[in-house]
Design a protein around this motif. Structure first.
Motif, PDB file in Angstrom:
ATOM      1  N   VAL A 104     -21.103 -37.198 125.244  1.00 19.95           N
ATOM      2  CA  VAL A 104     -20.152 -38.233 125.654  1.00 19.95           C
ATOM      3  C   VAL A 104     -18.760 -37.892 125.144  1.00 19.95           C
ATOM      4  O   VAL A 104     -17.763 -38.079 125.834  1.00 19.95           O
ATOM      5  N   SER A 105     -18.704 -37.376 123.917  1.00 22.96           N
ATOM      6  CA  SER A 105     -17.410 -37.014 123.309  1.00 22.96           C
ATOM      7  C   SER A 105     -17.349 -35.516 123.069  1.00 22.96           C
ATOM      8  O   SER A 105     -18.382 -34.843 122.951  1.00 22.96           O
ATOM      9  N   THR A 106     -16.142 -34.981 122.984  1.00 15.63           N
ATOM     10  CA  THR A 106     -15.951 -33.564 122.647  1.00 15.63           C
ATOM     11  C   THR A 106     -16.167 -33.377 121.146  1.00 15.63           C
ATOM     12  O   THR A 106     -15.730 -34.206 120.341  1.00 15.63           O
ATOM     13  N   VAL A 107     -16.861 -32.298 120.762  1.00 14.73           N
ATOM     14  CA  VAL A 107     -17.120 -32.003 119.352  1.00 14.73           C
ATOM     15  C   VAL A 107     -15.992 -31.126 118.822  1.00 14.73           C
ATOM     16  O   VAL A 107     -15.658 -30.094 119.417  1.00 14.73           O
ATOM     17  N   ILE A 108     -15.409 -31.551 117.716  1.00 15.64           N
ATOM     18  CA  ILE A 108     -14.320 -30.773 117.116  1.00 15.64           C
ATOM     19  C   ILE A 108     -14.659 -30.435 115.676  1.00 15.64           C
ATOM     20  O   ILE A 108     -15.473 -31.102 115.038  1.00 15.64           O
TER      21      ILE A 108
END
Length: 377
Positions: free
Chosen positions: A149-153
């Motif tokens: 769902v979200s970008t991993v940073i």
């Protein structure tokens, strides 16, 4: 029969403390619609007839609580096992029930495939469980995945952005997962204390210690995990929606009514989820008890007797005596079929008074009774 004809069991780790949820009650024991969350997850596995045994692994202080839940909600094929201090140690304890005589006086039949599924993922369906079992049989290990769902940073030592991952290339690992029993058990036997204490991903253990590349199976949106308090409210909303979308049809009619019966079922099936039972309520049917424990809240009782209020009363009594927490109104529709040639079937004022009185009494118990007369030529 199980997919691929293999023997299958399930291990449900339920030993978490639920710190992220807040409060003193671990999330797996929090009530949703009057029923502990873990009971929904157990029921999801229990509904799958080809799963032989369900192992629920809980922390030592919650063993009696779990046993009480099993007894209260009539769960079958369930064994409660004491968990370890971490997730992997708990799962390992669950697997040992099938393999280590010195720990358990009565070993359960070792399955060919074992499912591992979180006790706080209550909405798993048979279809995805079947898919991961089939994939595990072929590849040795398999697990459900979902798009991120979200970008991993990643952050650098100074707290600034170091780099990000290309989201399209990655997936979130979900449950259920399934393994050939011998593979996952060997992996747990070989893994280090560091893995047991800090690891969370079972698929990784199969790859690291048994060189088994897991097959990844695209999962559905309902595989999410209850983690925060807001998730409990979301779970309650889904359960309420599911309750309104399913009905149990109980028929006790002669063959001559089969056509009407069939038309009613087909009409309902096109709109909602229908469970149909043909039986006499005078028999204490275990199938019906399972439906009660499954928290079904809508019933259609079809009969061909003139004003057969006795059967409707019997069903209402059975519902009252069952373990359904009647927090949500039960809808009970009594359908009377008349296919007589002369079409003289009618309900007199006396009969109507009895039905109305019965309906008023059951309404106080949160059971809403309706009557329907169908004349059919």
């Amino acid at each position: 029969a199980a997919p691929g004809g293999v023997s299958v069991s399930a291990v449900l780790p339920a030993g978490g403390s639920g710190e992220r949820l807040g409060g003193t009650t671990p999330k797996q024991f929090c009530a949703v619609q009057g029923r502990p969350l873990v009971s929904y997850a157990v029921r999801a596995m229990e509904r799958i007839s080809w799963i032989s045994d369900i192992i629920v692994v809980v922390s030592p202080e919650n063993i009696e609580t779990m046993k009480t839940i099993i007894e209260k909600y009539g769960h079958k094929r369930v064994t409660v096992v004491e968990g370890g201090i971490t997730r992997h140690r708990s799962i390992f304890n669950g697997l040992k029930v099938f393999a280590e005589n010195e720990l358990f006086s009565h070993l359960l039949q070792k399955p060919e495939v074992v499912i591992i599924h979180d006790a706080v993922r209550p909405f798993v369906e048979e279809d995805i469980v079947s898919k991961v079992v089939m994939a595990a049989k072929e590849h040795g290990a398999a697990g459900a995945i979902r798009p991120l769902v979200s970008t991993v940073i990643a952050s650098a030592a100074d707290g600034c952005l170091d780099h990000s991952l290309e989201r399209a290339r990655y997936r979130a690992s979900e449950m259920p997962q399934a393994f050939l029993f011998d593979i996952i058990y060997e992996a747990y036997q070989q893994c280090t204390d560091y893995d047991l204490d800090y690891g969370t991903e079972c698929l990784h253990l199969a790859l690291k210690y048994c060189k088994t590349n897991a097959k990844l199976v695209e999962g559905t949106a309902d595989l999410w995990k209850v983690t925060y308090k807001r998730d409990l409210y979301a779970a309650e909303s889904i359960i309420k929606d599911n309750l309104s979308q399913q009905v149990c049809v109980i028929t006790n009619v002669k063959e001559t009514h089969a056509q009407v019966d069939f038309l009613l079922l087909e009409s309902l099936k096109s709109r909602i989820k229908v469970e149909a039972i043909s039986m006499s309520l005078s028999k204490n049917d275990s199938h019906l008890q399972n439906i009660f424990s499954g928290q079904c809240y809508n019933f259609v009782c079809v009969n061909d007797k003139r004003c057969a209020i006795e059967e409707t009363q019997q069903l209402a009594d059975m519902l009252e005596k069952s373990n359904i927490p009647l927090l949500y109104p039960v809808v009970l529709i009594s359908v009377h079929l008349d296919i007589s040639e002369n079409n003289c079937f009618s309900i007199g004022m006396e009969d109507l008074t009895v039905i109305k009185k019965f309906a008023r009494e059951t309404k106080k118990k949160n059971i809403l009774v309706y009557g329907l007369l169908i004349q059919y030529k």
